[in-house]
Design an enzyme around this catalytic site. Structure first.
Site, PDB file in Angstrom:
ATOM      1  CG  HIS A 179      -2.116  -0.868   1.027  1.00 52.28           C
ATOM      2  ND1 HIS A 179      -2.639  -1.659   1.993  1.00 52.28           N
ATOM      3  CD2 HIS A 179      -2.873  -1.063  -0.070  1.00 52.28           C
ATOM      4  CE1 HIS A 179      -3.680  -2.305   1.518  1.00 52.28           C
ATOM      5  NE2 HIS A 179      -3.835  -1.966   0.266  1.00 52.28           N
ATOM      6  CB  CYS A 477       4.805  -8.039 -21.558  1.00 57.97           C
ATOM      7  SG  CYS A 477       4.857  -9.765 -21.064  1.00 57.97           S
TER       8      CYS A 477
HETATM    9  C1  PEP Z   1       6.842 -11.420 -16.207  1.00 55.42           C
HETATM   10  O1  PEP Z   1       7.058 -12.449 -15.550  1.00 55.42           O
HETATM   11  O2  PEP Z   1       7.725 -10.656 -16.627  1.00 55.42           O
HETATM   12  C2  PEP Z   1       5.451 -11.025 -16.503  1.00 55.42           C
HETATM   13  C3  PEP Z   1       5.203 -10.015 -17.297  1.00 55.42           C
HETATM   14  O3  PEP Z   1       4.461 -11.713 -15.875  1.00 55.42           O
HETATM   15  P1  PEP Z   1       4.060 -11.459 -14.333  1.00 55.42           P
HETATM   16  O4  PEP Z   1       4.863 -10.287 -13.850  1.00 55.42           O
HETATM   17  O5  PEP Z   1       2.600 -11.199 -14.325  1.00 55.42           O
HETATM   18  O6  PEP Z   1       4.430 -12.748 -13.723  1.00 55.42           O
END
Ligand code: PEP
Ligand code: MG
Length: 546
Positions: A179, A477
């Site tokens: 938080h 990502c």
């Molecule tokens: C990652 O592992 O980089 C990813 C994008 O998935 P998460 O952070 O949701 O595990």
């Protein structure tokens, strides 16, 4: 002296330390069951009132969520089970502590987001005991501009801070989803979590906080303060000066996408000009669900995200339940080592139909809206898993099918894994934890869980080369996409799209507009040749500037 932690809200602040400590009640707290329940109700009412009176939406949500916990019948029952007789108990501290302990342990065992909610329970239990002993639960009161330093701030502390005086927050504990982090970002003040040793710095000491780098300096010189302020201002100016689709300075297009967990995130993504959603974390919709949502309900939830991105790409990730994101209706079994256990795609081993129903819902939602729906599976390890996922998705008419590359095995075998699907997205958060064998949530290991580490970068290179050999696109990502210099390195290693938190997008876009592809490739070659994350980061700073 300098201290470092995880920067969770950018900005520079300078001010004297105001330490927030909580003292444990040392006196017995006599009470009857009736007065305990009355006090618990009063604590909940107080939290509700606070929630109504704060302006910041995220703070309101935090306080309302706490009030709900205080009203949870299971909590009332747990206390009732320990205070059976209708008498005045000479001291109820141990009964109350025990009643809360069961809930705290259960949350801590779930890890990740849930473990960070333990602070909510601790605060409710402290408030309850303070109320019963007739003491005012002391709020953080500030009379001059200060940097708040604490072991861990309670959610209500953070939510009720006086913005006129709170310059920044630095806590020893906590993680990026605590938080403290959420509220600081909402307030727009710099914040650092996991800053080991900061509680040893004395009250009143002047410190400078760099919430972007996660760095604290004691007694900073005027020159240091000015240099960091100038840098921060120029980063912000650059971020706001470039608009439109992502491009390098030589016009090479780089798709800039956003990560989303719900429709609100998708709306934020559209507002900052994201070209689409590069990672829709569907499991985040279901973290508090004891029962699997029906296909119809899922269709509606997915549609709300797709509609916010009408006409654009949305890459839907199938449930990545497990490990740091346990979903009650699917991860019922205790695992010794959940990060290496049955999570993500592996849930098809234990809850196969859940994935099928989710794919049905994604396919139905995609038919109902005008958006470019791609689908990908998390934690794919080996080519046969990719083939099986592609088969199931294509059978439902989903045309763009991909996988996340977030295990060393799938990166090493990328040329085989990608032969089964249309695209890949590097989950650099998990890939880093698995390459380095270091828990991504453990702030004590933050030097090892750096995507800058050449061991991780070489693994990414292997994956990108596998994709390139097949002419398949590969993007990023994970959090690495949100760091401008690291994003440029990723491009040099061969990725063609970057997906990140919407709040990071403008800055990455502004940074990339200043670098060309040749420099990215040169930087990538150099960072692959060094032996440490620091050296790699140093090279990128030298070549790209900050
Ligand atoms: C990652 O592992 O980089 C990813 C994008 O998935 P998460 O952070 O949701 O595990
Ligand atoms: Mg992941």
């Amino acid at each position: 002296m300098s201290y470092s932690g995880i920067g969770v809200s950018p900005g520079i602040a300078v001010g004297p330390i105001r330490r927030v400590t909580r003292t444990q009640l040392s006196e017995p707290v006599p009470a009857s069951p009736r007065s305990v329940f009355k006090a618990l109700d009063a604590v909940a009412t107080d939290l509700e009132k606070r929630a109504e009176s704060v302006a910041l939406e995220v703070a309101r949500d935090v306080l309302s969520a706490q009030a709900m916990i205080a009203r949870d019948p299971a909590l009332v029952e747990a206390i009732g089970a320990r205070l059976l007789d209708d008498i005045e108990y000479p001291d109820v501290r141990s009964q109350i502590t025990e009643a809360f302990a069961g809930f705290k342990e259960a949350l801590a065992a779930l890890g990740g987001y849930f473990a960070e909610r333990v602070a909510d329970l601790e605060e409710i239990s402290d408030r309850l005991l303070a109320m019963l002993s007739g003491q005012e639960y002391e709020d953080v009161k500030l009379s001059e501009p200060s940097v708040i330093v604490a072991l861990d701030l309670t959610p209500a502390d953070t939510a009720s801070l006086d913005l006129n005086f709170a310059r920044a927050l630095v806590v020893e504990k906590g993680g990026p989803t605590s938080h403290t982090a959420i509220v600081a970002r909402g307030l727009g003040i710099p914040a650092i979590v996991g800053c080991v040793g900061i509680m040893d710095v004395p009250e009143g000491q002047i410190i400078m906080v760099d919430g972007r780098e996660g760095l604290v300096l004691t007694n900073p010189s005027d020159g240091e303060i000015e240099a960091r302020n100038t840098r921060e201002e120029s980063l912000r100016a650059r971020a706001s000066s470039v608009v439109g689709p992502g491009r390098l300075s030589d016009r090479t297009p780089i798709s800039l996408l956003a990560n989303a967990g719900n429709a609100q995130d998708a709306i934020s993504a559209a507002t900052v000009g994201a070209e689409g959603i590069g990672l829709f974390r569907t499991e985040l919709l279901f973290l508090d669900r004891n029962d699997e949502p029906s296909v119809d309900e899922q269709v509606e939830l997915y549609r709300s995200v797709f509609e916010a991105m009408a006409g654009r790409r949305v890459v839907v990730r199938t449930l990545d339940a497990g490990s740091d994101k346990p979903v009650p209706f699917i991860n019922a079994i205790h695992e010794e080592n959940p990060a290496l256990g049955v999570r993500g795609w592996r849930l098809t081993r234990t809850a196969d139909n859940v994935l099928d129903r989710q794919l049905d819902a994604i396919a139905a939602a995609s038919r109902a809206v005008n958006a470019d729906i791609w689908v990908m599976a998390p934690m794919i390890d080996v080519p046969s898993e990719a083939a099986e996922f592609a088969h199931r998705a294509r059978a439902r008419g989903l045309r763009r099918v991909g996988v996340m590359v977030e295990t060393p095995a799938s990166a090493i075998l990328a040329d085989k894994v990608l032969a089964e699907v249309d695209f890949a997205s590097l989950g650099t958060n998990d890939l880093t934890q698995y390459v380095m064998a270091a828990d991504r949530l453990d702030s004590r290991l933050s030097d090892l869980t750096s995507t800058w580490h050449p061991a991780v970068l070489r693994t990414i290179k292997m994956a990108a080369s596998g994709a390139e050999a097949l002419g398949r696109p590969i993007g990023v990502c994970g959090e690495a996409a949100a760091n401008p210099q690291l994003a440029a390195i990723m491009i040099g290693l061969g990725v063609s799209s970057l997906s990140m938190a919407p709040s990071a997008l403008a800055e990455v876009r502004g940074f990339l507009a200043q670098v060309d592809r040749a420099t990215c490739v040169r930087a990538a070659e150099q960072v692959l040749a060094v032996s440490s994350a620091d050296e790699a980061e140093g090279i990128a700073l030298d070549l790209f500037g900050s």
